[in-house]
Design an enzyme around this catalytic site. Sequence first.
Site, short mmCIF file in Angstrom:
data_model
loop_
_atom_site.label_atom_id
_atom_site.label_comp_id
_atom_site.label_asym_id
_atom_site.label_seq_id
_atom_site.Cartn_x
_atom_site.Cartn_y
_atom_site.Cartn_z
N ASP A 97 0.47 -1.57 -0.51
CA ASP A 97 -0.13 -0.06 -0.01
C ASP A 97 0.73 1.31 0.33
O ASP A 97 0.51 1.87 -0.56
CB ASP A 97 -1.30 -0.11 1.67
CG ASP A 97 -2.73 -1.15 1.38
OD1 ASP A 97 -2.47 -0.90 -0.41
OD2 ASP A 97 -2.74 -1.46 2.04
N GLU A 112 -3.90 4.25 7.42
CA GLU A 112 -4.94 3.23 6.98
C GLU A 112 -4.01 2.68 8.01
O GLU A 112 -3.37 1.81 7.91
CB GLU A 112 -4.51 2.83 5.44
CG GLU A 112 -5.17 1.74 5.08
CD GLU A 112 -4.27 0.81 3.74
OE1 GLU A 112 -4.15 1.59 3.10
OE2 GLU A 112 -4.88 -0.23 3.50
N THR A 170 -26.55 -5.63 4.08
CA THR A 170 -26.16 -4.70 4.74
C THR A 170 -25.57 -5.19 5.97
O THR A 170 -25.14 -4.59 6.82
CB THR A 170 -27.15 -3.84 4.63
OG1 THR A 170 -28.04 -3.71 5.93
CG2 THR A 170 -28.06 -2.51 3.64
N PRO A 195 -23.66 -7.71 7.40
CA PRO A 195 -22.32 -7.71 8.15
C PRO A 195 -21.64 -6.33 7.90
O PRO A 195 -21.00 -6.10 9.47
CB PRO A 195 -22.00 -7.89 7.08
CG PRO A 195 -22.81 -9.06 6.67
CD PRO A 195 -24.33 -8.12 6.50
N GLY A 249 13.57 -11.91 -6.57
CA GLY A 249 13.10 -13.67 -6.44
C GLY A 249 14.11 -14.28 -5.59
O GLY A 249 15.52 -13.67 -4.87
N CYS A 274 15.90 -7.71 -11.37
CA CYS A 274 17.45 -8.31 -9.41
C CYS A 274 17.54 -8.51 -10.50
O CYS A 274 18.56 -9.65 -10.18
CB CYS A 274 16.65 -7.79 -8.48
SG CYS A 274 17.62 -7.98 -7.22
N GLU A 282 24.00 -17.85 -3.92
CA GLU A 282 23.03 -18.46 -3.01
C GLU A 282 21.65 -19.70 -3.21
O GLU A 282 20.91 -20.30 -2.40
CB GLU A 282 21.70 -17.21 -3.37
CG GLU A 282 20.25 -17.09 -2.85
CD GLU A 282 19.58 -15.73 -3.24
OE1 GLU A 282 20.22 -15.28 -4.12
OE2 GLU A 282 18.19 -16.35 -2.72
N HIS A 329 15.46 -2.33 -8.11
CA HIS A 329 13.93 -2.61 -8.87
C HIS A 329 13.67 -1.37 -9.25
O HIS A 329 12.89 -0.82 -8.56
CB HIS A 329 13.77 -2.90 -7.48
CG HIS A 329 14.05 -4.07 -6.44
ND1 HIS A 329 13.06 -5.08 -7.14
CD2 HIS A 329 14.90 -4.31 -6.57
CE1 HIS A 329 13.28 -6.66 -6.82
NE2 HIS A 329 14.40 -5.99 -6.00
N GLU A 376 10.70 -1.17 -11.19
CA GLU A 376 9.32 -1.31 -10.72
C GLU A 376 8.78 0.06 -9.23
O GLU A 376 7.76 0.62 -10.11
CB GLU A 376 8.73 -2.35 -10.22
CG GLU A 376 9.03 -2.99 -9.57
CD GLU A 376 10.63 -3.70 -9.86
OE1 GLU A 376 10.54 -3.44 -10.53
OE2 GLU A 376 10.62 -4.18 -8.57
N1 GLN Z 1 18.16 -13.29 -4.42
C1 GLN Z 1 18.64 -12.15 -4.69
C2 GLN Z 1 19.71 -11.09 -4.35
O1 GLN Z 1 19.31 -11.13 -3.03
C3 GLN Z 1 17.59 -11.60 -6.04
C4 GLN Z 1 16.85 -10.60 -4.84
C5 GLN Z 1 15.28 -9.98 -5.80
O2 GLN Z 1 15.63 -10.60 -6.71
N2 GLN Z 1 14.93 -8.63 -4.64
O3 GLN Z 1 20.43 -10.87 -3.92
#
Ligand code: GLN
Length: 552
Positions: free
Chosen positions: A76, A146, A193, A195, A367, A394, A418, A525, A527
Amino acid sequence: MAKKSNCKYIFVVGGVISGVGKGITSSSLGLILKNRGLNVTAIKIDPYINVDAGTMNPTEHGEVFVLGDGDETDQDMGNYERFLDINLTRINYMTTGRVYQTVIEKERNLEYKGKNVEVVPDIPLEVIRRIKNAQENSKADVVIIEIGGTVGEYQNMLFLEAGRMMKIESPADVFFVMVSYLPTPFNIGEMKTKPTQHAVRTLNASGIQPDFLIARGATSLDDKRKEKISLLCNFLPDRIIAAPDVDSIYDIPLNFEKEKLSDKLCKIMDVICKAPDKSAWDAWKSFAKHAHNGKEVVRIAMIGKYFETGDFILSDSYLSVIEALKYSAYAENRKPVISWLNSVDYEKNPASLKELKKYDGIVVPGGFGARGVEGNLQVVKFARENKIPYFGLCYGMQMMVIEYARNVLGLRDANTREVNPNAKNIVIDVMESQKEHLQNNRYGGSMRLGAYKAQLREGTIARNAYEQKEIIERHRHRYEVNPAFVADLEAKGLVFSGRSPEGHLMEIAELPKSKHPFFLGTQFHPEFLAHPLHPHPLFTAFIKACVKQNKK
Ligand code: GLN
């Protein structure tokens, strides 16, 4: 702006069920008030014990939204930043864990001066201190707060108590908006209404009467039900705002204004506001219209693994990526159609890779951990060899580098530490600064987080997209491209077009346009910085490549 220079506080609370759009409602309230010349900030309260969202699995919690200062927060917060076009900081986010942590630290430091420290009032007082701190920091005229979850949950009672205490202290400055759900059960065929009546009464039991009710439902609530709620729940009818399901969340502020909600709010708050800012509103309207035009589509395959929750598929884990794709696609007069593909499936069934040819572009988002990595690597190889636009975010960038090392440099066992710490060719290694954290199991809030600068190399896709030499982007990672392999990777054609100012961290990898229409990954990132009226340049460059692909 506010009369007597008092700031106004609007608490947004949920009734009946969660997931009906409290965050979007809060963001939309903020936007319509901002459009009346008020300075607005927003706070999210998450009632769980976790100190931040960073340690939670995305399938539990949804996306972890990273702020510029590195705070790992709730999705959010991303909605507030996008709707209000502002940058928030850790001051704007709190959890039960964070509040208790401060109170306990203060107690240990003798700051309560020998007093018996109690759950009530000391916890709500710390909540209030934090809310006021966020107001002072932003000099906001209006603070939207919020409270996560729904009324009646044990977890959010102390936050409601904070709201109640603020209201007692300053009745003319504190307001409550309840976002409640009115179901229309299929076999009854009528909007119910009851709930919501219970939810309002539960809130009443906390000593709070909401000022407005946002009535969420599959359809608009009719006058008959409005009258019923008005009578039984103590609302004037014009304080009940119908909020039916919509195709696009960006219509919600527009729908609120059809009900003259900013006028009504300014009136009860008794603030001096300006006439709506026509040019800003027109810009929002024309942006929001894009979601409806029957325009051509751009087909994107999103390869991930955090979608499944029980028997259901949820795309919440990748919310900012989806929104960023929309903004750039809209700017190119396209509508994105996103397919959710599980990377693990390509490990079981590599033959299905060829179906990726149906798409105009492929995104591999962030990921963690080993699951699905081999599937991801096959997808990257397929995208590279078949010249399908590829955008890695990433982990998606780290995958690009591993794939290139394996299949172009011939380092068959190339991997990230990793996933396989025993590999001979660790092309993605743990950052020096991270080693100590990992050795001591210090996982919370310890990654390389938040905004860092990077410098771009002339003549590259990245440099041309940004049209600037230096950028600032938000990060969340522990691993990095191993500098020992950079020269070999570059000698074989992979270009590191973005690097940290000291030059040792690889921030962007790409293949030149002469070799591939768009094969680019970012260690950060992007995004998180895509906003509705300011699409992100790299997403736009990717979408442009996808549109070209589509025309082929
Ligand atoms: N797992 C990877 C790292 O820690 C990528 C992290 C991610 O995609 N935010 O570097």
